[in-house]
Scaffold this motif. Structure first.
Motif, PDB file in Angstrom:
ATOM      1  N   ARG A  31     -11.758   9.676  -8.795  1.00  0.00           N
ATOM      2  CA  ARG A  31     -11.098   8.891  -7.764  1.00  0.00           C
ATOM      3  C   ARG A  31     -12.148   8.304  -6.817  1.00  0.00           C
ATOM      4  O   ARG A  31     -13.072   8.996  -6.408  1.00  0.00           O
ATOM      5  CB  ARG A  31     -10.159   9.806  -6.972  1.00  0.00           C
ATOM      6  N   LYS A  32     -11.956   7.024  -6.507  1.00  0.00           N
ATOM      7  CA  LYS A  32     -12.912   6.352  -5.610  1.00  0.00           C
ATOM      8  C   LYS A  32     -12.946   6.993  -4.224  1.00  0.00           C
ATOM      9  O   LYS A  32     -11.911   7.392  -3.697  1.00  0.00           O
ATOM     10  CB  LYS A  32     -12.476   4.900  -5.400  1.00  0.00           C
ATOM     11  N   TRP A  34     -15.204   5.566  -1.144  1.00  0.00           N
ATOM     12  CA  TRP A  34     -16.284   4.718  -0.618  1.00  0.00           C
ATOM     13  C   TRP A  34     -16.891   5.346   0.637  1.00  0.00           C
ATOM     14  O   TRP A  34     -16.154   5.777   1.525  1.00  0.00           O
ATOM     15  CB  TRP A  34     -15.741   3.337  -0.255  1.00  0.00           C
ATOM     16  N   LEU A  84     -13.578  -4.604 -10.454  1.00  0.00           N
ATOM     17  CA  LEU A  84     -13.300  -3.169 -10.287  1.00  0.00           C
ATOM     18  C   LEU A  84     -13.005  -2.786  -8.844  1.00  0.00           C
ATOM     19  O   LEU A  84     -12.844  -1.599  -8.534  1.00  0.00           O
ATOM     20  CB  LEU A  84     -14.492  -2.339 -10.791  1.00  0.00           C
ATOM     21  N   SER A  85     -12.944  -3.792  -7.955  1.00  0.00           N
ATOM     22  CA  SER A  85     -12.739  -3.476  -6.546  1.00  0.00           C
ATOM     23  C   SER A  85     -12.110  -4.655  -5.828  1.00  0.00           C
ATOM     24  O   SER A  85     -12.267  -5.803  -6.229  1.00  0.00           O
ATOM     25  CB  SER A  85     -14.089  -3.144  -5.910  1.00  0.00           C
ATOM     26  N   SER A  86     -11.428  -4.347  -4.739  1.00  0.00           N
ATOM     27  CA  SER A  86     -10.934  -5.419  -3.873  1.00  0.00           C
ATOM     28  C   SER A  86     -12.038  -5.905  -2.932  1.00  0.00           C
ATOM     29  O   SER A  86     -11.872  -6.918  -2.258  1.00  0.00           O
ATOM     30  CB  SER A  86      -9.757  -4.903  -3.048  1.00  0.00           C
ATOM     31  N   LYS A  87     -13.155  -5.176  -2.907  1.00  0.00           N
ATOM     32  CA  LYS A  87     -14.274  -5.592  -2.061  1.00  0.00           C
ATOM     33  C   LYS A  87     -15.083  -6.674  -2.761  1.00  0.00           C
ATOM     34  O   LYS A  87     -15.034  -6.809  -3.981  1.00  0.00           O
ATOM     35  CB  LYS A  87     -15.185  -4.399  -1.763  1.00  0.00           C
TER      36      LYS A  87
HETATM   37  C1  I3P Z   1      -8.192   3.726  -2.932  1.00  0.00           C
HETATM   38  C2  I3P Z   1      -8.967   3.111  -1.786  1.00  0.00           C
HETATM   39  C3  I3P Z   1     -10.167   2.349  -2.331  1.00  0.00           C
HETATM   40  C4  I3P Z   1      -9.734   1.307  -3.357  1.00  0.00           C
HETATM   41  C5  I3P Z   1      -8.907   1.924  -4.475  1.00  0.00           C
HETATM   42  C6  I3P Z   1      -7.716   2.703  -3.939  1.00  0.00           C
HETATM   43  O1  I3P Z   1      -7.052   4.387  -2.405  1.00  0.00           O
HETATM   44  O2  I3P Z   1      -8.148   2.221  -1.070  1.00  0.00           O
HETATM   45  O3  I3P Z   1     -10.843   1.722  -1.254  1.00  0.00           O
HETATM   46  O4  I3P Z   1     -10.877   0.740  -3.937  1.00  0.00           O
HETATM   47  O5  I3P Z   1      -8.481   0.899  -5.317  1.00  0.00           O
HETATM   48  O6  I3P Z   1      -7.062   3.350  -5.004  1.00  0.00           O
HETATM   49  P1  I3P Z   1      -7.105   5.924  -1.924  1.00  0.00           P
HETATM   50  O7  I3P Z   1      -7.927   5.971  -0.669  1.00  0.00           O
HETATM   51  O8  I3P Z   1      -5.689   6.269  -1.703  1.00  0.00           O
HETATM   52  O9  I3P Z   1      -7.764   6.716  -3.015  1.00  0.00           O
HETATM   53  P2  I3P Z   1     -11.521  -0.659  -3.503  1.00  0.00           P
HETATM   54  O10 I3P Z   1     -11.795  -0.586  -2.041  1.00  0.00           O
HETATM   55  O11 I3P Z   1     -12.807  -0.708  -4.318  1.00  0.00           O
HETATM   56  O12 I3P Z   1     -10.571  -1.730  -3.886  1.00  0.00           O
HETATM   57  P3  I3P Z   1      -8.379   0.975  -6.906  1.00  0.00           P
HETATM   58  O13 I3P Z   1      -7.494   2.130  -7.236  1.00  0.00           O
HETATM   59  O14 I3P Z   1      -7.821  -0.351  -7.309  1.00  0.00           O
HETATM   60  O15 I3P Z   1      -9.772   1.185  -7.447  1.00  0.00           O
END
Ligand code: I3P
Length: 128
Positions: A31-32, A34, A84-87
């Motif tokens: 699980r991510k 960051w 792979l990311s919204s960033k």
């Molecule tokens: C994740 C969190 C991460 C996001 C990720 C979410 O949620 O918002 O920042 O990745 O997206 O699942 P949580 O904190 O509940 O674990 P990005 O910022 O890289 O988009 P994803 O599941 O689409 O990878």
């Protein structure tokens, strides 16, 4: 030898602050999570430190800063990974052992420099 002294004799190539999340360990998806990380490229290794700014003043002492983890760049793969990311400005680094990291900066020039420098180290190691 301490974890730091392994790196002491090697050439420091680059250091800076990036956002980091590990997304796989030994091929298993994680699980991510960051976090800002102080990233140091030294010799064949990319070394991660906890961001000093995210720590309390009393917990941060330069002399006893231990790396959080380090990555062997030999055989590693580097790819842009904005899908792979919204960033923005995200790349993925995958090690031969199946560990995967996403690294990100809000600043285009910063992430470009890291990408190019890491790719050149990986290319150099491939030729050895
Ligand atoms: C994740 C969190 C991460 C996001 C990720 C979410 O949620 O918002 O920042 O990745 O997206 O699942 P949580 O904190 O509940 O674990 P990005 O910022 O890289 O988009 P994803 O599941 O689409 O990878």
């Amino acid at each position: 030898p301490s974890r730091l002294s392994r790196f002491a004799a090697q050439e420091l190539e680059k250091a800076g602050l990036l956002n980091k999340t590990k997304i796989a360990e030994g091929g298993r998806k994680l699980r991510k999570n960051w976090n800002p990380s102080w990233v140091v490229l030294v010799g064949n290794s990319l070394v991660f430190f906890k961001d000093p700014k995210s720590q309390t003043p009393s917990s941060w002492k330069p002399g006893n800063s231990k790396p959080e983890s380090s990555v062997d760049l030999r055989g590693a793969q580097l790819h842009w990974a904005n899908e792979l990311s919204s960033k923005k400005n995200v790349f993925r680094l995958r090690t031969v052992t199946g560990n995967e990291f996403l690294l990100q900066s809000e600043t285009d020039s910063v992430i470009m420099e890291w990408y190019n420098t890491l790719q050149s180290v990986i290319d150099r190691l491939d030729r050895e």
